[in-house]
Write a protein that holds these residues in place. Structure first.
Motif, PDB file in Angstrom:
ATOM      1  N   PRO A  92       0.803  -1.222   0.000  1.00 14.29           N
ATOM      2  CA  PRO A  92       0.000   0.000   0.000  1.00 14.29           C
ATOM      3  C   PRO A  92       0.840   1.278   0.000  1.00 14.29           C
ATOM      4  N   ARG A  99       0.637   7.024  -6.602  1.00 13.44           N
ATOM      5  CA  ARG A  99      -0.612   7.709  -6.958  1.00 13.44           C
ATOM      6  C   ARG A  99      -0.699   9.115  -6.391  1.00 13.44           C
ATOM      7  N   GLU A 132      -8.360   4.154   1.254  1.00 11.46           N
ATOM      8  CA  GLU A 132      -8.649   3.519  -0.047  1.00 11.46           C
ATOM      9  C   GLU A 132      -7.485   2.666  -0.504  1.00 11.46           C
ATOM     10  N   ALA A 133      -6.266   3.167  -0.321  1.00 12.42           N
ATOM     11  CA  ALA A 133      -5.081   2.393  -0.735  1.00 12.42           C
ATOM     12  C   ALA A 133      -4.953   1.113   0.089  1.00 12.42           C
ATOM     13  N   GLN A 161      -7.455  -0.594   1.517  1.00  7.52           N
ATOM     14  CA  GLN A 161      -8.547  -1.520   1.237  1.00  7.52           C
ATOM     15  C   GLN A 161      -8.505  -2.075  -0.182  1.00  7.52           C
ATOM     16  N   SER A 162      -7.736  -1.441  -1.049  1.00 13.30           N
ATOM     17  CA  SER A 162      -7.611  -1.945  -2.423  1.00 13.30           C
ATOM     18  C   SER A 162      -6.278  -2.644  -2.618  1.00 13.30           C
ATOM     19  N   ARG A 163      -5.723  -3.159  -1.511  1.00 12.43           N
ATOM     20  CA  ARG A 163      -4.407  -3.787  -1.515  1.00 12.43           C
ATOM     21  C   ARG A 163      -4.324  -4.935  -2.526  1.00 12.43           C
TER      22      ARG A 163
END
Length: 292
Positions: free
Chosen positions: A114, A121, A287-288, A290-292
């Motif tokens: 992450p 990003r 968000e980063a 949880q979108s691992r």
């Protein structure tokens, strides 16, 4: 008292001295000289017309006035940071500074991916990492000393805390590979006879382990304790006893034993203060994760 003379800088110095217990350590935390810290404390004491610290050699101890001021000072600084972040959020670019408290285990085993994604990003996002055990991380959120914490989630969260699970660990018993041929081979018998290597007694992970052991009628003696799972793994590998670790931490020098009871699990995730402003930068970090 002359409230017009209160300053953000003096409150920052005051909180830093309380947290570190010394003017020199507070100066290091705030990247100031010790005389600058002393001057800010003296200014605050003159404004309040009360002493804030009792000197004990190189260490200091807060007075009763300081104890009463501390929660208010933390709240004022937290509100000011929230105002700064709300203004920063008016921009379309995610930027700003996030104070992230994290356990060593999460930092080593869960965070690198992450972090790399966030850096790619959001190049203008600054993360200030502080390493502490999970229970201390939750306390840092309550005090306003961190914007987000990554921790082992306790079973009972304080009312002002918002949290969400991101990862789940299965904890399994392990021994050194060199001790696998020793009798008894049954895991429960080994737990009865061999010393256990466990996390601290006041930790969530320890409570989960002890609940599962109790369900099997076991109360093993803890020969060694450590808040760091990496240290526990090292001690198990050295043949000092039997311990429970996340299955993902098994290495060639360790043997994962069969566990006859229900799976022992713990939840890892993010923690924040539910009543404080949830900035765009905090949302970007969540968000980063949880979108691992």
């Amino acid at each position: 008292m002359r409230p017009e003379q209160l300053s953000v800088e003096s409150l920052q110095a005051f909180v830093a001295v309380v947290d570190t217990g010394a003017f020199s350590a507070a100066a290091e935390r705030l990247y100031l000289t010790q005389p600058a810290i002393s001057k800010r404390i003296q200014s605050l004491e003159a404004t309040l017309e009360r002493p804030l610290f009792e000197r004990q050699g190189r260490r200091v101890r807060p007075t009763e006035v300081a104890e009463r001021l501390l929660p208010e000072a933390r709240e004022i600084l937290a509100r000011l940071r929230a105002i700064e972040q709300q203004i920063a959020d008016l921009d379309t670019v995610v930027h700003g500074r996030i104070r992230l408290a994290t356990s060593h285990h999460i930092a080593l085993h869960r965070l690198p991916g992450p972090l790399a994604a966030m850096r790619a990003r959001y190049p203008d996002l600054e993360l200030s990492l502080a390493f502490m055990d999970s229970e201390t991380g939750v306390e840092a959120i309550l005090r306003g000393d961190a914007d987000l914490a990554l921790a082992t989630l306790p079973d009972d969260l304080p009312g002002d805390i918002e949290a969400e699970t991101v990862w789940t660990d299965e904890l399994v018993p392990m021994i050194a590979r060199g001790r696998n041929s020793e009798t008894p081979l049954d895991t429960l018998e080994r737990l009865k006879q061999w010393p256990a290597i466990l996390p601290p007694v006041d930790s969530t992970t320890r409570r989960h382990i002890e609940q599962s052991l109790s369900a099997q009628g076991l109360r093993p003696r803890a020969a060694q304790e450590s808040p760091y799972l990496e240290v526990i793994r090292m001690m198990i590998g050295a043949g000092l006893g039997i311990g429970f670790l996340p299955r993902s931490m098994a290495t060639d020098d360790l043997i994962v034993l069969d566990w006859p009871g229900s799976a022992i699990t713990r939840s890892l995730g993010w923690v924040r203060h539910a009543q404080r402003y949830r900035s765009r930068t905090v949302d970007a970090v969540i968000e980063a994760l949880q979108s691992r």
